[in-house]
Scaffold this motif. Structure first.
Motif, PDB file in Angstrom:
ATOM      1  N   ARG A 103      31.232  -1.990   2.388  1.00  0.00           N
ATOM      2  CA  ARG A 103      30.397  -2.646   1.574  1.00  0.00           C
ATOM      3  C   ARG A 103      29.412  -1.779   0.722  1.00  0.00           C
ATOM      4  O   ARG A 103      29.199  -0.952   1.108  1.00  0.00           O
ATOM      5  CB  ARG A 103      29.590  -3.681   2.157  1.00  0.00           C
ATOM      6  N   SER A 104      29.056  -2.327  -0.276  1.00  0.00           N
ATOM      7  CA  SER A 104      28.004  -1.523  -1.294  1.00  0.00           C
ATOM      8  C   SER A 104      26.752  -2.284  -1.237  1.00  0.00           C
ATOM      9  O   SER A 104      26.324  -3.385  -0.914  1.00  0.00           O
ATOM     10  CB  SER A 104      28.415  -1.626  -2.765  1.00  0.00           C
ATOM     11  N   GLU A 105      25.736  -1.483  -1.406  1.00  0.00           N
ATOM     12  CA  GLU A 105      24.334  -1.977  -1.426  1.00  0.00           C
ATOM     13  C   GLU A 105      24.094  -3.137  -2.308  1.00  0.00           C
ATOM     14  O   GLU A 105      22.956  -3.701  -2.198  1.00  0.00           O
ATOM     15  CB  GLU A 105      23.358  -1.060  -0.898  1.00  0.00           C
ATOM     16  N   THR A 106      24.763  -2.591  -3.542  1.00  0.00           N
ATOM     17  CA  THR A 106      24.456  -3.731  -4.554  1.00  0.00           C
ATOM     18  C   THR A 106      25.025  -5.139  -4.308  1.00  0.00           C
ATOM     19  O   THR A 106      24.586  -5.931  -5.077  1.00  0.00           O
ATOM     20  CB  THR A 106      25.362  -3.062  -5.923  1.00  0.00           C
ATOM     21  N   ILE A 123      34.770   6.423  -4.076  1.00  0.00           N
ATOM     22  CA  ILE A 123      33.305   6.987  -3.710  1.00  0.00           C
ATOM     23  C   ILE A 123      33.045   8.712  -3.960  1.00  0.00           C
ATOM     24  O   ILE A 123      33.997   9.306  -3.163  1.00  0.00           O
ATOM     25  CB  ILE A 123      33.022   6.628  -2.096  1.00  0.00           C
ATOM     26  N   THR A 131      27.004   5.621   7.074  1.00  0.00           N
ATOM     27  CA  THR A 131      26.312   5.201   5.506  1.00  0.00           C
ATOM     28  C   THR A 131      26.685   6.615   4.677  1.00  0.00           C
ATOM     29  O   THR A 131      26.320   7.542   5.101  1.00  0.00           O
ATOM     30  CB  THR A 131      24.974   4.968   5.579  1.00  0.00           C
ATOM     31  N   THR A 176      25.621   8.044   1.019  1.00  0.00           N
ATOM     32  CA  THR A 176      24.443   7.788  -0.135  1.00  0.00           C
ATOM     33  C   THR A 176      24.754   9.027  -1.039  1.00  0.00           C
ATOM     34  O   THR A 176      24.600  10.266  -0.656  1.00  0.00           O
ATOM     35  CB  THR A 176      23.086   7.824   0.384  1.00  0.00           C
ATOM     36  N   ASN A 192      23.965   5.098  -5.371  1.00  0.00           N
ATOM     37  CA  ASN A 192      24.327   3.858  -4.392  1.00  0.00           C
ATOM     38  C   ASN A 192      24.624   4.304  -2.887  1.00  0.00           C
ATOM     39  O   ASN A 192      25.003   5.502  -2.663  1.00  0.00           O
ATOM     40  CB  ASN A 192      25.608   3.313  -5.118  1.00  0.00           C
ATOM     41  N   THR A 193      24.660   3.389  -1.994  1.00  0.00           N
ATOM     42  CA  THR A 193      24.811   3.649  -0.778  1.00  0.00           C
ATOM     43  C   THR A 193      25.704   2.570  -0.244  1.00  0.00           C
ATOM     44  O   THR A 193      25.960   1.477  -0.417  1.00  0.00           O
ATOM     45  CB  THR A 193      23.305   3.334   0.112  1.00  0.00           C
ATOM     46  N   TYR A 194      26.737   3.385   0.424  1.00  0.00           N
ATOM     47  CA  TYR A 194      27.848   2.459   0.894  1.00  0.00           C
ATOM     48  C   TYR A 194      27.892   2.496   2.495  1.00  0.00           C
ATOM     49  O   TYR A 194      27.448   3.428   3.053  1.00  0.00           O
ATOM     50  CB  TYR A 194      29.498   3.137   0.511  1.00  0.00           C
ATOM     51  N   THR A 195      28.258   1.242   3.387  1.00  0.00           N
ATOM     52  CA  THR A 195      28.471   1.176   4.552  1.00  0.00           C
ATOM     53  C   THR A 195      29.625   0.925   4.975  1.00  0.00           C
ATOM     54  O   THR A 195      30.563   0.273   4.625  1.00  0.00           O
ATOM     55  CB  THR A 195      27.730   0.093   5.002  1.00  0.00           C
TER      56      THR A 195
END
Length: 494
Positions: free
Chosen positions: A328-331, A367, A390, A392, A399-402
């Motif tokens: 998932r993306s933090e956006t 990514i 995570t 970044t 953007n940060t992805y989990t």
């Protein structure tokens, strides 16, 4: 679940953590590997010994200049390979002796090792600096030399085509790319230019020359020397050659002397190229001249060599890690996507399913993974009921992805893959900024055209009709004949 490592070391369970360790070169089955490596190096030495003996016999029977020059070049190349392989075998024996004594060699252990890669050098041009009276006025005796380059990284040694050089040339050109397939980031590419005076070697009439007979006795003598060297090195001693030293500071073992008469090549100039010289364009490098103008094989070198040196680390061309992920993306934190992730080069490619990687489908999204990317493993999240990763990105669109994997073991494997990937990129430096292009050598070498032979004629005198013998390689049928004869010795016992 994960990419399967293409290796023949052992049968490893698909998707296991051990498999990925093997793929990154950090898992070593020391006993089996040492034995297998010893055998492989000895097989390579035996092949070169057969080539060496076949070349000597061919050299004794040569009656034409082109054949003799080509055979002597092959002999010099083969001798260089044997010395490099014997030095490598000696190092391996010493490392094994240290391990048996309870000591660990300086390059062993469980340290993180960078990936290897391809290194290619191409379009080598060495400018000449003739006197005005020789080049423009065409005065004086026409001095001809046969030259070629010997290129070495570790135990991998290649030679270029042989070319005839005289005062009608302004540049010595070797256009074909030479590729080293398994070079470390700390490679040292040694470029050596060898020269042989054609007139001197053949003024006495080469057809009457003969060499002492060589047969199985020579091979047995050489292998006896090899076994003695290996035995000595395993006890910590070294057999010193009467002269220089081999790469890595090791003293090479002594090759049995051959009473071969024929063309003799001499080292005219040399240079060493390392990772800092790699660039996706042509560069000029300094040459170290090894002899003086009084030598018969002398050529008026300008003192530089121009070439293109590029590299492709395996971390930029091969899949480092792959498997099923939830991302998932933090956006959009509520939008979890199930993907099949592939870490390759400077991106983490996310496909809808695993089969899409084989069908060359475009990833659903990617990514960026580069030197500015930050990756960390988080503590166990009560909401996710598992540990997550995570990613970044500091540059561009921040953007940060989990990322969530199926098991804690999978999370550990992915983190190890990321750390190894970042380490590889830190060691290969500018080679990981973008994928450099490497052109494969042509299957069949072609004759170099007149226009290709000289930078001077291309830029200053394009309309000149004066006939010049510009870097024409030796007759291809002769080279094919020699290769055919040598191949019988190369394949005789394999």
């Amino acid at each position: 679940m994960f990419c399967r490592n293409q290796t023949s070391r052992a049968t490893v369970a698909r998707g296991s953590a051990m498999e990925m360790e093997v793929k990154r070169g950090r898992f070593r089955m020391s006993v089996l590997e040492d034995s297998a490596q010893d055998c492989e190096v000895q097989r390579q030495i035996e092949r070169e010994v057969r080539i060496r003996e076949g070349t000597c016999k061919l050299l004794a029977a040569c009656s034409q200049r082109e054949q003799a020059l080509e055979a002597s070049k092959t002999l010099l190349t083969s001798n260089s390979r044997i010395l490099a392989l014997m030095t490598q075998l000696q190092r391996m024996k010493e490392a094994q002796a240290m391990q048996r004594a309870g000591r660990r060699s300086s390059d062993g252990g469980s340290e993180r090792l960078p990936c290897t890669g391809k290194v290619a050098i191409s379009d080598i041009r060495i400018p000449l600096m003739w006197k005005d009276s020789e080049y423009f006025k065409n005065k004086g005796e026409l001095h001809q030399c046969a030259v070629f380059c010997l290129l070495q990284v570790g135990t991998e040694i290649h030679d270029t085509d042989l070319v005839i050089v005289d005062r009608t040339l302004t540049d010595i050109c070797f256009n074909e790319p030479v590729i080293f397939t398994d070079a470390p980031p700390g490679f040292d590419l040694r470029v050596e230019l060898y020269s042989c005076c054609v007139e001197e070697e053949f003024s006495a009439g080469f057809s009457t020359r003969r060499l002492s007979r060589l047969g199985s006795a020579s091979s047995k003598k050489f292998m006896a020397t090899l076994e003695t060297a290996a035995s000595c090195s395993s006890h910590g001693s070294r057999t010193v050659s009467g002269g220089g030293s081999s790469p890595g500071g090791e003293s090479p073992v002594l090759l049995p002397a051959l009473s071969v008469r024929g063309p003799k090549y001499h080292l005219l100039a040399h240079t060493s190229l390392t990772l800092c010289h790699v660039q996706n364009s042509f560069r000029t490098h300094d040459l170290t001249i090894s002899d003086t103008e009084d030598s018969s094989f002398w050529l008026p070198l300008y003192g530089n060599v121009c070439c293109q040196l590029v590299a492709q680390p395996h971390c930029m061309t091969q899949d480092v890690m792959c498997g099923k992920l939830r991302i998932r993306s933090e956006t959009n934190p509520e939008d979890w996507r199930d993907v099949y992730g592939v870490l390759n080069g400077s991106v983490l490619k996310c496909y809808q399913q695993q089969n899409d990687t084989d069908s060359l489908e475009t990833p659903v999204f990617t990514i960026p993974i580069n030197k500015e990317t930050r990756v960390r493993a988080t503590e166990r999240d009560p909401a996710l009921h598992t540990q997550s990763i995570t990613i970044t990105n500091q540059c561009g669109e921040k953007n940060t992805y989990t990322i969530v994997t199926r098991t804690p073991e999978d999370t550990h494997c992915w983190m190890e893959a990321f750390w190894q990937h970042f380490y590889d990129m830190s060691q290969w430096k500018q080679c990981c900024d973008e994928l450099m292009k490497i052109e494969e050598p042509s299957a069949k070498k072609t004759v170099v055209t007149l226009k290709q032979g000289s930078l001077y004629h291309e830029m200053v005198m394009p309309s000149s009709t004066q006939t010049r013998n510009l870097l024409l390689p030796l007759n291809r049928p002769v080279s094919s004949e020699i290769q055919s004869l040598l191949s019988t010795y190369y394949n005789d016992s394999y």
